[in-house]
Motif scaffolding. Sequence first.
Motif, PDB file in Angstrom:
ATOM      1  N   GLU A  65       0.823  -1.212   0.000  1.00  0.00           N
ATOM      2  CA  GLU A  65       0.000   0.000   0.000  1.00  0.00           C
ATOM      3  C   GLU A  65       0.857   1.262   0.000  1.00  0.00           C
ATOM      4  O   GLU A  65       0.513   2.253  -0.648  1.00  0.00           O
ATOM      5  CB  GLU A  65      -0.976   0.001   1.179  1.00  0.00           C
ATOM      6  CG  GLU A  65      -2.128  -0.953   0.997  1.00  0.00           C
ATOM      7  CD  GLU A  65      -2.906  -0.728  -0.304  1.00  0.00           C
ATOM      8  OE1 GLU A  65      -3.200   0.432  -0.643  1.00  0.00           O
ATOM      9  OE2 GLU A  65      -3.197  -1.728  -0.983  1.00  0.00           O
ATOM     10  N   MET A  66       1.983   1.220   0.699  1.00  0.00           N
ATOM     11  CA  MET A  66       2.896   2.364   0.701  1.00  0.00           C
ATOM     12  C   MET A  66       3.473   2.573  -0.705  1.00  0.00           C
ATOM     13  O   MET A  66       3.526   3.701  -1.214  1.00  0.00           O
ATOM     14  CB  MET A  66       4.028   2.153   1.705  1.00  0.00           C
ATOM     15  CG  MET A  66       5.005   3.319   1.764  1.00  0.00           C
ATOM     16  SD  MET A  66       6.491   2.945   2.708  1.00  0.00           S
ATOM     17  CE  MET A  66       7.317   1.802   1.622  1.00  0.00           C
ATOM     18  N   TYR A  72       3.448   5.287  -6.039  1.00  0.00           N
ATOM     19  CA  TYR A  72       3.205   5.233  -7.476  1.00  0.00           C
ATOM     20  C   TYR A  72       2.160   6.273  -7.877  1.00  0.00           C
ATOM     21  O   TYR A  72       2.346   7.020  -8.832  1.00  0.00           O
ATOM     22  CB  TYR A  72       2.744   3.829  -7.884  1.00  0.00           C
ATOM     23  CG  TYR A  72       2.364   3.726  -9.333  1.00  0.00           C
ATOM     24  CD1 TYR A  72       3.334   3.588 -10.315  1.00  0.00           C
ATOM     25  CD2 TYR A  72       1.025   3.792  -9.735  1.00  0.00           C
ATOM     26  CE1 TYR A  72       2.989   3.507 -11.653  1.00  0.00           C
ATOM     27  CE2 TYR A  72       0.678   3.718 -11.076  1.00  0.00           C
ATOM     28  CZ  TYR A  72       1.663   3.576 -12.022  1.00  0.00           C
ATOM     29  OH  TYR A  72       1.328   3.507 -13.355  1.00  0.00           O
ATOM     30  N   LEU A  73       1.061   6.317  -7.139  1.00  0.00           N
ATOM     31  CA  LEU A  73       0.005   7.285  -7.434  1.00  0.00           C
ATOM     32  C   LEU A  73       0.515   8.720  -7.326  1.00  0.00           C
ATOM     33  O   LEU A  73       0.140   9.578  -8.127  1.00  0.00           O
ATOM     34  CB  LEU A  73      -1.187   7.074  -6.501  1.00  0.00           C
ATOM     35  CG  LEU A  73      -2.083   5.890  -6.818  1.00  0.00           C
ATOM     36  CD1 LEU A  73      -3.081   5.649  -5.695  1.00  0.00           C
ATOM     37  CD2 LEU A  73      -2.802   6.103  -8.145  1.00  0.00           C
ATOM     38  N   ALA A  74       1.359   8.964  -6.351  1.00  0.00           N
ATOM     39  CA  ALA A  74       1.906  10.311  -6.170  1.00  0.00           C
ATOM     40  C   ALA A  74       2.812  10.713  -7.336  1.00  0.00           C
ATOM     41  O   ALA A  74       2.970  11.904  -7.627  1.00  0.00           O
ATOM     42  CB  ALA A  74       2.670  10.392  -4.852  1.00  0.00           C
ATOM     43  N   ALA A  75       3.388   9.725  -8.026  1.00  0.00           N
ATOM     44  CA  ALA A  75       4.282  10.013  -9.149  1.00  0.00           C
ATOM     45  C   ALA A  75       3.533  10.202 -10.465  1.00  0.00           C
ATOM     46  O   ALA A  75       4.099  10.723 -11.426  1.00  0.00           O
ATOM     47  CB  ALA A  75       5.301   8.881  -9.297  1.00  0.00           C
ATOM     48  N   ILE A  76       2.274   9.806 -10.512  1.00  0.00           N
ATOM     49  CA  ILE A  76       1.520   9.898 -11.767  1.00  0.00           C
ATOM     50  C   ILE A  76       1.442  11.329 -12.311  1.00  0.00           C
ATOM     51  O   ILE A  76       1.636  11.529 -13.512  1.00  0.00           O
ATOM     52  CB  ILE A  76       0.119   9.269 -11.635  1.00  0.00           C
ATOM     53  CG1 ILE A  76       0.255   7.745 -11.576  1.00  0.00           C
ATOM     54  CG2 ILE A  76      -0.782   9.654 -12.806  1.00  0.00           C
ATOM     55  CD1 ILE A  76      -1.062   7.019 -11.395  1.00  0.00           C
ATOM     56  N   GLY A  86      -1.602  -2.583  -9.442  1.00  0.00           N
ATOM     57  CA  GLY A  86      -3.041  -2.821  -9.504  1.00  0.00           C
ATOM     58  C   GLY A  86      -3.815  -1.924 -10.449  1.00  0.00           C
ATOM     59  O   GLY A  86      -5.040  -1.873 -10.389  1.00  0.00           O
ATOM     60  N   PHE A  87      -3.129  -1.246 -11.323  1.00  0.00           N
ATOM     61  CA  PHE A  87      -3.782  -0.362 -12.285  1.00  0.00           C
ATOM     62  C   PHE A  87      -3.671  -0.986 -13.677  1.00  0.00           C
ATOM     63  O   PHE A  87      -2.946  -0.509 -14.549  1.00  0.00           O
ATOM     64  CB  PHE A  87      -3.179   1.043 -12.221  1.00  0.00           C
ATOM     65  CG  PHE A  87      -3.334   1.672 -10.872  1.00  0.00           C
ATOM     66  CD1 PHE A  87      -4.570   2.148 -10.452  1.00  0.00           C
ATOM     67  CD2 PHE A  87      -2.261   1.758 -10.001  1.00  0.00           C
ATOM     68  CE1 PHE A  87      -4.732   2.701  -9.201  1.00  0.00           C
ATOM     69  CE2 PHE A  87      -2.415   2.311  -8.734  1.00  0.00           C
ATOM     70  CZ  PHE A  87      -3.645   2.786  -8.329  1.00  0.00           C
ATOM     71  N   MET A 116      -5.585   8.304 -10.385  1.00  0.00           N
ATOM     72  CA  MET A 116      -5.308   9.320  -9.365  1.00  0.00           C
ATOM     73  C   MET A 116      -6.557   9.611  -8.540  1.00  0.00           C
ATOM     74  O   MET A 116      -6.469   9.853  -7.338  1.00  0.00           O
ATOM     75  CB  MET A 116      -4.784  10.606 -10.008  1.00  0.00           C
ATOM     76  CG  MET A 116      -3.397  10.454 -10.550  1.00  0.00           C
ATOM     77  SD  MET A 116      -2.639  11.968 -11.230  1.00  0.00           S
ATOM     78  CE  MET A 116      -3.954  12.863 -11.976  1.00  0.00           C
ATOM     79  N   ALA A 117      -7.707   9.601  -9.172  1.00  0.00           N
ATOM     80  CA  ALA A 117      -8.961   9.878  -8.474  1.00  0.00           C
ATOM     81  C   ALA A 117      -9.350   8.758  -7.530  1.00  0.00           C
ATOM     82  O   ALA A 117     -10.153   8.965  -6.619  1.00  0.00           O
ATOM     83  CB  ALA A 117     -10.081  10.120  -9.480  1.00  0.00           C
TER      84      ALA A 117
END
Length: 109
Positions: A14-15, A20-24, A66-67, A106-107
């Motif tokens: 999860e971390m 990863y999401l923060a880098a998008i 997971g994307f 991201m959403a």
Amino acid sequence: MQSTDQDTWDALYEMLRAKYLAAIPQRLETLQTLLREIEHSDDPGLLREDLTFHAHKIAGSGKTYGFDEVSTQARRLEDALLDFSLSLEEAARPAEALIRECRRAMASK
């Protein structure tokens, strides 16, 4: 004991997923900058190479976290860019779907 190990791995995953999401946003900005250069590029071959590199990177990492649809769209872009029968403009068209999927990911934070 096994549950604690799984909890540790889940927390780590999860971390990494959050990272990863923060880098998008930065990845999207890079991709969009490269796409804007298509019309004005002095070296379309190099630009195609850069776009392919970024699409490949997103394709590989998206599924890991997971994307799956982000990876699918990135792979479509990469495949189009590797099809040299397409102009760079034509090859870049799948980028719109990739950008849309990245925004959707991201959403989902």
